[in-house]
Scaffold this motif. Structure first.
Motif, PDB file in Angstrom:
ATOM      1  N   MET A   1      22.822 -81.985   2.800  1.00 19.71           N
ATOM      2  CA  MET A   1      22.074 -82.920   3.633  1.00 19.71           C
ATOM      3  C   MET A   1      21.045 -82.221   4.517  1.00 19.71           C
ATOM      4  SD  MET A   1      23.460 -85.539   2.432  1.00 19.71           S
ATOM      5  CE  MET A   1      22.719 -86.800   3.437  1.00 19.71           C
ATOM      6  N   TYR A   2      20.782 -80.984   4.237  1.00 17.04           N
ATOM      7  CA  TYR A   2      19.809 -80.225   5.034  1.00 17.04           C
ATOM      8  C   TYR A   2      18.970 -79.385   4.100  1.00 17.04           C
ATOM      9  CZ  TYR A   2      17.953 -76.914   8.479  1.00 17.04           C
ATOM     10  OH  TYR A   2      17.122 -76.135   9.251  1.00 17.04           O
ATOM     11  N   ASP A   3      17.650 -79.512   4.210  1.00 13.79           N
ATOM     12  CA  ASP A   3      16.749 -78.761   3.351  1.00 13.79           C
ATOM     13  C   ASP A   3      15.925 -77.787   4.196  1.00 13.79           C
ATOM     14  OD1 ASP A   3      13.865 -78.535   1.930  1.00 13.79           O
ATOM     15  OD2 ASP A   3      15.413 -78.850   0.413  1.00 13.79           O
ATOM     16  N   PRO A   4      16.061 -76.495   3.968  1.00 14.84           N
ATOM     17  CA  PRO A   4      15.349 -75.502   4.793  1.00 14.84           C
ATOM     18  C   PRO A   4      13.832 -75.638   4.728  1.00 14.84           C
ATOM     19  CG  PRO A   4      17.097 -74.462   3.505  1.00 14.84           C
ATOM     20  CD  PRO A   4      16.960 -75.860   2.990  1.00 14.84           C
ATOM     21  N   THR A   5      13.298 -76.007   3.583  1.00 14.01           N
ATOM     22  CA  THR A   5      11.848 -76.131   3.459  1.00 14.01           C
ATOM     23  C   THR A   5      11.327 -77.283   4.307  1.00 14.01           C
ATOM     24  OG1 THR A   5      11.909 -75.242   1.209  1.00 14.01           O
ATOM     25  CG2 THR A   5       9.948 -76.470   1.858  1.00 14.01           C
ATOM     26  N   VAL A   6      12.013 -78.424   4.224  1.00 18.52           N
ATOM     27  CA  VAL A   6      11.625 -79.567   5.049  1.00 18.52           C
ATOM     28  C   VAL A   6      11.759 -79.217   6.530  1.00 18.52           C
ATOM     29  CG1 VAL A   6      12.195 -81.952   5.658  1.00 18.52           C
ATOM     30  CG2 VAL A   6      12.272 -81.228   3.269  1.00 18.52           C
ATOM     31  N   ALA A   7      12.823 -78.513   6.877  1.00 15.84           N
ATOM     32  CA  ALA A   7      13.023 -78.115   8.273  1.00 15.84           C
ATOM     33  C   ALA A   7      11.899 -77.207   8.750  1.00 15.84           C
ATOM     34  CB  ALA A   7      14.369 -77.411   8.428  1.00 15.84           C
ATOM     35  N   ARG A   8      11.516 -76.240   7.914  1.00 13.88           N
ATOM     36  CA  ARG A   8      10.465 -75.312   8.305  1.00 13.88           C
ATOM     37  C   ARG A   8       9.137 -76.038   8.523  1.00 13.88           C
ATOM     38  NH1 ARG A   8      10.979 -72.295   4.405  1.00 13.88           N
ATOM     39  NH2 ARG A   8       9.224 -72.922   3.092  1.00 13.88           N
ATOM     40  N   LEU A   9       8.814 -76.960   7.629  1.00 22.35           N
ATOM     41  CA  LEU A   9       7.580 -77.727   7.760  1.00 22.35           C
ATOM     42  C   LEU A   9       7.605 -78.601   9.009  1.00 22.35           C
ATOM     43  CD1 LEU A   9       7.051 -78.818   4.037  1.00 22.35           C
ATOM     44  CD2 LEU A   9       5.762 -77.080   5.298  1.00 22.35           C
ATOM     45  N   THR A  10       8.775 -79.160   9.306  1.00 23.77           N
ATOM     46  CA  THR A  10       8.885 -80.029  10.479  1.00 23.77           C
ATOM     47  C   THR A  10       8.786 -79.226  11.768  1.00 23.77           C
ATOM     48  OG1 THR A  10      10.342 -81.484   9.186  1.00 23.77           O
ATOM     49  CG2 THR A  10      10.284 -81.817  11.558  1.00 23.77           C
ATOM     50  N   TYR A  11       9.450 -78.079  11.811  1.00 21.58           N
ATOM     51  CA  TYR A  11       9.326 -77.205  12.988  1.00 21.58           C
ATOM     52  C   TYR A  11       7.880 -76.789  13.202  1.00 21.58           C
ATOM     53  CZ  TYR A  11      14.294 -76.436  13.993  1.00 21.58           C
ATOM     54  OH  TYR A  11      15.602 -76.588  14.371  1.00 21.58           O
ATOM     55  N   ARG A  12       7.196 -76.474  12.112  1.00 17.62           N
ATOM     56  CA  ARG A  12       5.796 -76.053  12.219  1.00 17.62           C
ATOM     57  C   ARG A  12       4.937 -77.183  12.775  1.00 17.62           C
ATOM     58  NH1 ARG A  12       3.385 -73.750   6.806  1.00 17.62           N
ATOM     59  NH2 ARG A  12       5.123 -72.287   7.218  1.00 17.62           N
ATOM     60  N   ALA A  13       5.218 -78.423  12.332  1.00 17.99           N
ATOM     61  CA  ALA A  13       4.445 -79.564  12.821  1.00 17.99           C
ATOM     62  C   ALA A  13       4.732 -79.840  14.292  1.00 17.99           C
ATOM     63  CB  ALA A  13       4.762 -80.793  11.974  1.00 17.99           C
ATOM     64  N   LYS A  91      16.508 -85.465  -2.093  1.00 17.98           N
ATOM     65  CA  LYS A  91      17.023 -86.790  -1.799  1.00 17.98           C
ATOM     66  C   LYS A  91      16.422 -87.311  -0.500  1.00 17.98           C
ATOM     67  CE  LYS A  91      21.471 -86.120  -4.130  1.00 17.98           C
ATOM     68  NZ  LYS A  91      22.949 -86.101  -3.981  1.00 17.98           N
ATOM     69  N   ARG A  92      16.093 -88.581  -0.498  1.00 16.70           N
ATOM     70  CA  ARG A  92      15.436 -89.165   0.669  1.00 16.70           C
ATOM     71  C   ARG A  92      16.301 -89.085   1.933  1.00 16.70           C
ATOM     72  NH1 ARG A  92      12.750 -87.847  -2.803  1.00 16.70           N
ATOM     73  NH2 ARG A  92      11.305 -89.141  -4.010  1.00 16.70           N
ATOM     74  N   LEU A 230      12.259 -95.077   4.317  1.00 16.29           N
ATOM     75  CA  LEU A 230      11.635 -93.992   3.569  1.00 16.29           C
ATOM     76  C   LEU A 230      11.795 -94.223   2.064  1.00 16.29           C
ATOM     77  CD1 LEU A 230      10.113 -91.361   4.093  1.00 16.29           C
ATOM     78  CD2 LEU A 230      12.274 -90.148   3.840  1.00 16.29           C
ATOM     79  N   ARG A 231      12.914 -94.797   1.666  1.00 12.12           N
ATOM     80  CA  ARG A 231      13.132 -95.128   0.253  1.00 12.12           C
ATOM     81  C   ARG A 231      12.122 -96.177  -0.208  1.00 12.12           C
ATOM     82  NH1 ARG A 231      17.796 -94.130  -2.311  1.00 12.12           N
ATOM     83  NH2 ARG A 231      18.887 -94.028  -0.314  1.00 12.12           N
ATOM     84  N   THR A 232      11.852 -97.165   0.626  1.00 19.24           N
ATOM     85  CA  THR A 232      10.870 -98.186   0.311  1.00 19.24           C
ATOM     86  C   THR A 232       9.469 -97.587   0.225  1.00 19.24           C
ATOM     87  OG1 THR A 232      12.179 -99.844   1.498  1.00 19.24           O
ATOM     88  CG2 THR A 232       9.896-100.379   1.072  1.00 19.24           C
ATOM     89  N   LEU A 233       9.185 -96.672   1.146  1.00 19.47           N
ATOM     90  CA  LEU A 233       7.884 -96.006   1.116  1.00 19.47           C
ATOM     91  C   LEU A 233       7.699 -95.206  -0.164  1.00 19.47           C
ATOM     92  CD1 LEU A 233       5.309 -95.315   2.736  1.00 19.47           C
ATOM     93  CD2 LEU A 233       6.525 -93.366   3.666  1.00 19.47           C
ATOM     94  N   THR A 234       8.772 -94.609  -0.646  1.00 19.19           N
ATOM     95  CA  THR A 234       8.725 -93.846  -1.895  1.00 19.19           C
ATOM     96  C   THR A 234       8.354 -94.755  -3.060  1.00 19.19           C
ATOM     97  OG1 THR A 234      10.439 -92.371  -1.092  1.00 19.19           O
ATOM     98  CG2 THR A 234      10.043 -92.375  -3.443  1.00 19.19           C
ATOM     99  N   LEU A 235       9.006 -95.917  -3.106  1.00 20.71           N
ATOM    100  CA  LEU A 235       8.730 -96.854  -4.211  1.00 20.71           C
ATOM    101  C   LEU A 235       7.295 -97.329  -4.158  1.00 20.71           C
ATOM    102  CD1 LEU A 235      12.009 -98.984  -4.124  1.00 20.71           C
ATOM    103  CD2 LEU A 235      11.371 -97.219  -5.774  1.00 20.71           C
ATOM    104  N   ALA A 236       6.792 -97.557  -2.943  1.00 23.53           N
ATOM    105  CA  ALA A 236       5.407 -98.009  -2.820  1.00 23.53           C
ATOM    106  C   ALA A 236       4.453 -96.937  -3.305  1.00 23.53           C
ATOM    107  CB  ALA A 236       5.089 -98.375  -1.359  1.00 23.53           C
ATOM    108  N   GLY A 237       4.764 -95.673  -2.990  1.00 27.85           N
ATOM    109  CA  GLY A 237       3.898 -94.578  -3.427  1.00 27.85           C
ATOM    110  C   GLY A 237       3.919 -94.419  -4.919  1.00 27.85           C
TER     111      GLY A 237
END
Length: 239
Positions: A1-13, A91-92, A230-237
């Motif tokens: 339930m934790y992704d290091p890449t997503v975390a790194r990008l979020t910390y950077r933002a 996973k979303r 976020l799941r709904t946003l994925t389907l829209a995309g």
């Protein structure tokens, strides 16, 4: 339930130069005001409780929660870069949980730590005031981060709505309208602080059991619903 890449990008933002300056401004102001109050009034338990309750918990913590919670995902949705993230085999719910963890961590560091420092400056933690408000800031950080992360997911005006909640509902109505206090993260966290302090300096209009259930419910429901959006946003995309 934790992704290091997503975390790194979020910390950077969140910790980019501009946002970091904004995040650091309120804690610095709290410490400066605490130094001035200590120099002028000396070590006084009631004064310490007033400053930490009125400035730290009622103002600084929710505003930092707004910045961290909405900033964890809102800008990515606004500029469309979230589509790139959603195209990855992640996973979303993992994306939401990771961003929540980062938002909580940032909110805690920029709110609980300066609250503790300010408390020791004001009265040296007399009657456990500094520790009590620090614990309150920690638990409030979790609920605020989840709530404002949800706002960042569902609205392009999340910062505005977040500030309205933090400054008008919590600070204004929460102090003037008794009924509104029961629907306030600030009051829920104050119930925890009241338990830690164990005295009469810190009081809450909400019982500890109610506050604990409310904090947990808001955190869980906001996180779950953010995942659904976020799941709904994925389907829209994808369409």
């Amino acid at each position: 339930m934790y992704d290091p890449t997503v975390a790194r990008l979020t910390y950077r933002a969140l910790l980019g130069r501009r946002r970091a300056l904004i995040l650091g401004a309120l804690p610095l102001l709290l410490v400066v005001i605490s130094l001035a109050v200590r120099a002028l009034a000396g070590a006084d338990d009631q004064t310490a409780a007033d400053v930490l309750g009125g400035l730290a918990l009622a103002t600084m913590v929710p505003i930092i929660g707004v910045i961290a919670g909405t900033g964890a995902i809102g800008p990515e949705i606004d500029d469309g870069s979230v589509v790139y993230l959603l195209s990855k085999p992640i996973k979303r719910p993992t994306i939401i949980y990771t961003k929540l963890i980062v938002a909580v961590a940032v909110t805690m560091v920029f709110s609980a730590v300066p609250t503790l420092i300010a408390g020791f400056i004001l009265n040296g933690n007399g009657q456990q005031v500094a520790v009590a408000y620090t614990v309150a800031a920690l638990v409030a950080s979790i609920a605020y981060a989840a709530l404002f992360l949800l706002l960042g997911t569902v609205s392009r005006h999340a910062v505005v709505f977040g500030l309205v909640y933090a400054l008008i509902w919590e600070a204004l109505f929460g102090s003037l309208v008794p009924g509104a206090r029961t629907l306030s993260v600030q009051q829920w966290s104050l119930a925890v602080a009241e338990k830690v302090a164990g005295g009469e300096l810190i009081t809450s209009d909400v019982g500890l059991t109610t506050a604990t259930v409310a904090l947990a419910a808001v955190t869980v429901l906001a996180t779950w619903y953010a995942g659904q959006k976020l799941r709904t946003l994925t389907l829209a995309g994808e369409e």
